[in-house]
Each structure stands twice: as structure tokens, then as C-alpha cells.
Design an enzyme around this catalytic site. Structure first.
Site, PDB file in Angstrom:
ATOM      1  N   LEU A  58      -3.225  10.353   4.520  1.00 47.38           N
ATOM      2  CA  LEU A  58      -3.498   9.260   4.700  1.00 47.38           C
ATOM      3  C   LEU A  58      -5.051   9.746   4.701  1.00 47.38           C
ATOM      4  CD1 LEU A  58      -3.269   5.999   6.010  1.00 47.38           C
ATOM      5  CD2 LEU A  58      -3.548   7.023   8.080  1.00 47.38           C
ATOM      6  N   ALA A  59      -5.787  10.061   3.556  1.00 48.08           N
ATOM      7  CA  ALA A  59      -7.192  10.510   3.518  1.00 48.08           C
ATOM      8  C   ALA A  59      -8.095   9.506   2.216  1.00 48.08           C
ATOM      9  CB  ALA A  59      -6.822  11.714   3.900  1.00 48.08           C
ATOM     10  N   GLU A  60      -8.635   8.577   2.553  1.00 44.06           N
ATOM     11  CA  GLU A  60      -9.457   8.448   1.063  1.00 44.06           C
ATOM     12  C   GLU A  60     -10.314   9.357   0.470  1.00 44.06           C
ATOM     13  OE1 GLU A  60      -8.489   6.563   3.624  1.00 44.06           O
ATOM     14  OE2 GLU A  60      -7.352   4.851   3.094  1.00 44.06           O
ATOM     15  N   GLN A  82      -5.739   2.085  -0.996  1.00 44.97           N
ATOM     16  CA  GLN A  82      -4.493   1.114  -0.411  1.00 44.97           C
ATOM     17  C   GLN A  82      -5.033  -0.167  -0.791  1.00 44.97           C
ATOM     18  OE1 GLN A  82      -1.374   1.993   2.649  1.00 44.97           O
ATOM     19  NE2 GLN A  82      -1.022   2.608   1.559  1.00 44.97           N
ATOM     20  N   PHE A  83      -5.943  -0.782   0.363  1.00 48.18           N
ATOM     21  CA  PHE A  83      -6.650  -2.085  -0.011  1.00 48.18           C
ATOM     22  C   PHE A  83      -8.598  -1.178   0.057  1.00 48.18           C
ATOM     23  CE2 PHE A  83      -2.963  -1.967   2.919  1.00 48.18           C
ATOM     24  CZ  PHE A  83      -2.736  -4.245   2.486  1.00 48.18           C
ATOM     25  N   HIS A 129      -9.388  -5.408   5.271  1.00 47.25           N
ATOM     26  CA  HIS A 129      -7.939  -5.265   3.835  1.00 47.25           C
ATOM     27  C   HIS A 129      -8.467  -6.755   2.856  1.00 47.25           C
ATOM     28  CE1 HIS A 129      -5.706  -3.231   6.882  1.00 47.25           C
ATOM     29  NE2 HIS A 129      -5.077  -3.107   5.886  1.00 47.25           N
TER      30      HIS A 129
END
Length: 325
Positions: A58-60, A82-83, A129
Site C-alpha cells: 500500500l504505497a503509491e 487504486q483511486f 476517491h
């Protein structure tokens, strides 16, 4: 042709390119076994294995850095944010690195990276989002930005994006994912990036739009037709670069224009479209270019979303005001 939703067309495009080119890799948060939060990658993990379709932390920022490194090693990464509201975590990778790689290296390296991401209002998502951030990347030279409005366009544009040798941001409006079906060829095909589509021909006024606002504008055009107002609707499809030639050609015929976007007035690409019209076609205009946008506030919480988003009534009002100028 098959009847597909937009999400099915996107999955089909990803499967097509994974089969065609072993250097295509698909990765992001939950895109593997889970098939993605919207199931855009459903079945691809089982079909192609965890070395081709895989989950990331979980790390853009890490996702962006991974895509950049893989691209420099001749892979074609398809990374998912993811968004799109979370893209700020990857801004350095996208705007400072991917966009400049070919120029910085004198052509030694390319960044054939596709950045897929859902965005858009009307589906009651949590904060951060739904934001329309395409305008940030219109202002980023070296990056293309694609926003399909139909299943047919989604497949053809995504395949073209994956095959492009430069970074492409591919934005998927969440409201369009499963709201309707359309005919989509089962074989591979591409749609040229940077080329708009005249989705409705008309002679009185040109609407220029993209994403979910294409359907909104078409609905407004149908209602206006009952009042003998004949509106042409252009779907930009690619908002960076903008297809100025198609816009100018239409305005030379209709002499009136309205730009419609979901993003706030100060965001999106409407301002850029209007500036291009003023540069190239101002002598063809009989009135200033109208603009339909969301208000200049942060995206509201879900309870106020429908009041905040532009709708067909807003478009009709602006079309009439422009024609009656």
C-alpha cells in the site's frame, strides 16, 4: 461483436496485451488474486501467474518507482493507482521522472508506462476517491492523459496506451464502469491517442467534453433537439494532447461552443480548450465560449454530491445562454 461493460472492456484489453507481449506486467494494490477493487483485473492472476499480475504494498510512491525501473529494463508496466486522488503520493515518479526520462536520457531510455486509475463522482465514494485531477497532468509535458467514455473506446484506447512508448495516464470514470453496455470487437484494435471523436453531429453549437460528461451532454443535446436546437458533441477522449483540429473544424461550422467538464472551474482542461479556441478560431465565434463545470470547492461529501456535480439542465441552460448572447 460482444456486448461489454466498460470494466469488461478494460479487462479484455489487459488480457489482450498480456497475451501479445510477455514484457507487459500488471500490478498495484489488490490487482492480483482479488482482481482489483472493481474487478478490472479479475482472472488475470490465475491466467498469467503472479510474475505477470501481482499485488504491491500500500504505497503509491513505491508503485511508481517500480514502474519506472521496470520500464528502464524494457518492460511495459501497467500500474494501477487504486483511486486517482492518491496519485499525489506518486507525483515525483510520474511528473519528475517518467515524463522526463526520454528527454533526460537523450532517447536512451523510454517510459512505456500505463497508469490506470478510477476517478469521478456520482457513486458516493469516500473523500479523496472521486477527484478529477486530469488538469494537473495537462500541465505536465511528456505525459499523455486518456479518458474513455464508452466500452469500445476503453478497449481501443487502453491497448494503444500500453503500446505507446511514453507514459500514459488512463483514467476510468467509476460511474461508467457498469452503467451500460456497448459493442466491443473481440479482436485487438487500437484507437489513436490524441484524436477526438464527434459523437453527435449538429449545426447550431459545439459541445466539447470528456468522460462521464459525454453522456450528460448527449442527453442535453437530445432534449435540446426537441426545441429545434441542433447540437454537435465532441468527446475529447484524450485530454493531453487536446485534438484542437477537430474542435476548430466543428466551431467553423457551428460558430458557437460550450465546454463541459465534471472538474471544478479552476481544474480540469476546460480553460485550456477555451484558450486554444481563442487562439485558433475566435473569428468563427458569434459568442464567448460557454463553460459548464463543478463549483470551485473541494469535492463534497456524498450527501451533497448530486447537487455539486454538473447535470444536463446545467448544460441546456448554458447552451441557450450562449446561443442567445
Amino acid at each position: 461483436m460482444a456486448q461489454m461493460t466498460m470494466i469488461q472492456a478494460i479487462t479484455d484489453a489487459l488480457r489482450t496485451e498480456l497475451k501479445r507481449d510477455e514484457n507487459v506486467l500488471v500490478f498495484g494494490e489488490d490487482v492480483g488474486k482479488n482482481g482489483g477493487v472493481f474487478r478490472a483485473t479479475e482472472g488475470l492472476f490465475d491466467e498469467f501467474g503472479e510474475e505477470r499480475v501481482f499485488d504491491t504494498p500500500l504505497a503509491e510512491s513505491g508503485i511508481g518507482g517500480l514502474a519506472l525501473g521496470l520500464a528502464m529494463e524494457k518492460y511495459r508496466p501497467v500500474m494501477e493507482i487504486q483511486f486517482f486522488g492518491f496519485v499525489f503520493e506518486a507525483m515525483d515518479s510520474v511528473a519528475s521522472q517518467m515524463a522526463r526520462l526520454r528527454y533526460r536520457s537523450g532517447g536512451k531510455y523510454n517510459a512505456p508506462i500505463t497508469i490506470r486509475s478510477p476517478f469521478g463522482g456520482g457513486v458516493k465514494t469516500p473523500e479523496l476517491h472521486a477527484d478529477s485531477l486530469e488538469g494537473l497532468f495537462y500541465q505536465t509535458p511528456g505525459v499523455k492523459v486518456v479518458i474513455p467514455s464508452t466500452p469500445y473506446d476503453a478497449k481501443g484506447l487502453l491497448i494503444a496506451s500500453i503500446r505507446d512508448n511514453d507514459p500514459v495516464i488512463f483514467l476510468e470514470h467509476m460511474k461508467l464502469y457498469r452503467s451500460f453496455r456497448g459493442e466491443v470487437p473481440e479482436e485487438a484494435y487500437t484507437i489513436e491517442l490524441g484524436k477526438a471523436n464527434v459523437v453527435r453531429e449538429g449545426g447550431d453549437l459545439t459541445i466539447i467534453t470528456y468522460g462521464a460528461m459525454v453522456k450528460t451532454s448527449l442527453k442535453a443535446a437530445e432534449l435540446l433537439a426537441k426545441e429545434n436546437i441542433d447540437v454537435e458533441v465532441i468527446d475529447l477522449r484524450t485530454v493531453n494532447p487536446i485534438d484542437v483540429d477537430t474542435i476548430v473544424q466543428s466551431i467553423e461550422k457551428t460558430n458557437h461552443a460550450v465546454v463541459v467538464q465534471e472538474a471544478q472551474k479552476q481544474a480540469g482542461v476546460a480553460s485550456a480548450v477555451i484558450a486554444e479556441i481563442n487562439d485558433r478560431a475566435i473569428l468563427s465565434l458569434e459568442a464567448p465560449v460557454g463553460r459548464v463545470t463543478a463549483p470551485d470547492t473541494v469535492f463534497p461529501f456524498a450527501a451533497a454530491e448530486n447537487v455539486w456535480l454538473p447535470n444536463e439542465k446545467d448544460v441546456i441552460e448554458k447552451v441557450k445562454a450562449t446561443l442567445n448572447y
